[in-house]
Design a protein around this motif. Structure first.
Motif, mmCIF file in Angstrom:
data_model
loop_
_atom_site.group_PDB
_atom_site.id
_atom_site.type_symbol
_atom_site.label_atom_id
_atom_site.label_comp_id
_atom_site.label_asym_id
_atom_site.label_seq_id
_atom_site.Cartn_x
_atom_site.Cartn_y
_atom_site.Cartn_z
ATOM 1 N N PRO A 245 1.893 24.611 14.043
ATOM 2 C CA PRO A 245 2.425 24.732 12.679
ATOM 3 C C PRO A 245 2.598 23.352 12.055
ATOM 4 O O PRO A 245 2.660 22.327 12.749
ATOM 5 N N PHE A 246 2.686 23.318 10.738
ATOM 6 C CA PHE A 246 2.891 22.060 10.026
ATOM 7 C C PHE A 246 4.360 21.645 10.124
ATOM 8 O O PHE A 246 5.260 22.480 10.134
ATOM 9 N N THR A 247 4.571 20.333 10.158
ATOM 10 C CA THR A 247 5.907 19.745 10.203
ATOM 11 C C THR A 247 6.130 18.938 8.933
ATOM 12 O O THR A 247 5.276 18.116 8.567
ATOM 13 N N PRO A 248 7.242 19.112 8.235
ATOM 14 C CA PRO A 248 7.485 18.338 7.014
ATOM 15 C C PRO A 248 7.797 16.877 7.328
ATOM 16 O O PRO A 248 8.437 16.569 8.334
ATOM 17 N N SER A 249 7.370 15.981 6.445
ATOM 18 C CA SER A 249 7.632 14.556 6.628
ATOM 19 C C SER A 249 7.370 13.834 5.314
ATOM 20 O O SER A 249 7.322 14.453 4.248
ATOM 21 N N ARG A 250 7.172 12.523 5.391
ATOM 22 C CA ARG A 250 6.854 11.698 4.237
ATOM 23 C C ARG A 250 5.756 10.709 4.625
ATOM 24 O O ARG A 250 5.609 10.353 5.804
ATOM 25 N N ALA A 251 5.004 10.259 3.619
ATOM 26 C CA ALA A 251 3.913 9.321 3.871
ATOM 27 C C ALA A 251 3.816 8.306 2.735
ATOM 28 O O ALA A 251 4.136 8.605 1.583
ATOM 29 N N THR A 252 3.368 7.113 3.091
ATOM 30 C CA THR A 252 3.044 6.086 2.105
ATOM 31 C C THR A 252 1.694 5.487 2.495
ATOM 32 O O THR A 252 0.975 6.068 3.310
ATOM 33 N N TYR A 253 1.341 4.304 1.964
ATOM 34 C CA TYR A 253 0.018 3.753 2.251
ATOM 35 C C TYR A 253 0.071 2.238 2.375
ATOM 36 O O TYR A 253 0.966 1.570 1.857
ATOM 37 N N TYR A 254 -0.923 1.713 3.091
ATOM 38 C CA TYR A 254 -1.072 0.265 3.217
ATOM 39 C C TYR A 254 -1.550 -0.327 1.891
ATOM 40 O O TYR A 254 -2.237 0.334 1.114
ATOM 41 N N GLY A 255 -1.267 -1.593 1.701
ATOM 42 C CA GLY A 255 -1.786 -2.277 0.529
ATOM 43 C C GLY A 255 -3.104 -2.987 0.798
ATOM 44 O O GLY A 255 -3.529 -3.813 -0.001
ATOM 45 N N SER A 256 -3.750 -2.654 1.906
ATOM 46 C CA SER A 256 -4.994 -3.332 2.270
ATOM 47 C C SER A 256 -6.100 -3.067 1.260
ATOM 48 O O SER A 256 -6.376 -1.910 0.930
ATOM 49 N N PRO A 257 -6.772 -4.093 0.767
ATOM 50 C CA PRO A 257 -7.860 -3.876 -0.192
ATOM 51 C C PRO A 257 -9.109 -3.300 0.454
ATOM 52 O O PRO A 257 -10.017 -2.849 -0.231
ATOM 53 N N TYR A 258 -9.168 -3.328 1.789
ATOM 54 C CA TYR A 258 -10.369 -2.855 2.481
ATOM 55 C C TYR A 258 -10.284 -1.401 2.911
ATOM 56 O O TYR A 258 -11.235 -0.863 3.463
ATOM 57 N N CYS A 259 -9.112 -0.792 2.687
ATOM 58 C CA CYS A 259 -8.943 0.652 2.938
ATOM 59 C C CYS A 259 -8.955 1.026 4.418
ATOM 60 O O CYS A 259 -9.067 2.191 4.752
#
Length: 245
Positions: free
Chosen positions: A26-40
């Protein structure tokens, strides 16, 4: 006899139905953000020790916090999907290659992975990035590398014959790599390698001669089909000729 057969079939269906319904976590609730890397691709000097591995899997990588599990979580694959109106129901499929902590987040996604959660529209994607941190839900999924064997990468810090450090690449399935051992010929037994950090295992007493390795993946030991050469080199990548499910 016909009624008995029908009853048996019904009983089988009732027994099997729960197993079929729970074939995926089953899915678990959480939070996500992202890197600032320009190369992805996240960071090539990440806590798992993979280096530029993210480039070989198209940059769909992530750093994790509690899912890092002292390095045993490196290489695990997850389906992560956000719950904002700009998000798709499918989300992104990512591989853990780093450790990272955000604002109560489990995931710090590469920008490529973060964008993958959005609907295929530039405006929707920009709106998603504007949030910075989003509510998500996730579940562990099998890693799949069609046609790709398990590879053993020798760290560039290794020095034959005094120090050996290795990392496993393309670990398929849903099992963690929990241990690595090498065969010690002089006392006819396997010796445990140390988990140096992340996904890297090392030893300061590598064996002389051909190098026989084995790895504990889940509850089973996996051994390459042949030994690696005695003149193994730092930076080399060796094919185990083993494929994991």
């Amino acid at each position: 006899m016909k009624s008995a057969m029908n009853y048996s079939c019904l009983l089988c269906i009732l027994v099997l139905l729960p197993a079929l319904c729970h074939c995926q976590d089953p899915f678990t609730p959480s939070r996500a953000t992202y890197y600032g890397s320009p190369y992805c691709y996240g960071t090539p000097t990440g806590a798992c020790g993979y280096g530029e591995y993210g480039r070989t899997i198209d940059g769909y990588v992530t750093g994790v916090s509690r899912l890092y599990r002292n390095g045993s979580g490196c290489g695990a694959c997850y389906q992560v999907r956000c719950t904002e109106p700009q998000c798709t129901g499918e989300g992104a499929y990512v591989v853990v290659t780093d450790y990272g902590e955000g604002d109560r987040t489990d995931f710090i996604l590469s920008t490529r992975s973060y964008a993958k959660m959005a609907k295929p529209d530039d405006y929707q994607t920009k709106q998603l990035f504007a949030y910075g941190v989003v509510e998500v839900e996730f579940r562990r999924v099998p890693c799949r590398y069609p046609g790709q064997n398990l590879l053993v990468s020798v760290s560039e810090h290794s020095r034959n014959p005094s120090y050996l450090a290795i990392i496993l690449l393309y670990v398929a399935g849903t099992n963690d790599v929990t241990a690595a051992e090498y065969w010690q010929d002089d006392y006819q037994g396997w010796k445990r390698m140390r988990r140096a950090y992340g996904a890297m295992f090392d030893t300061q007493t590598p064996p002389r001669g051909d190098l026989y390795l084995r790895f504990q993946v889940g509850g089973s030991w996996v051994q390459p089909k042949r030994a690696f050469p005695a003149d193994w080199k730092a930076g080399a990548v060796y094919d185990s000729q083993v494929q994991l499910n």
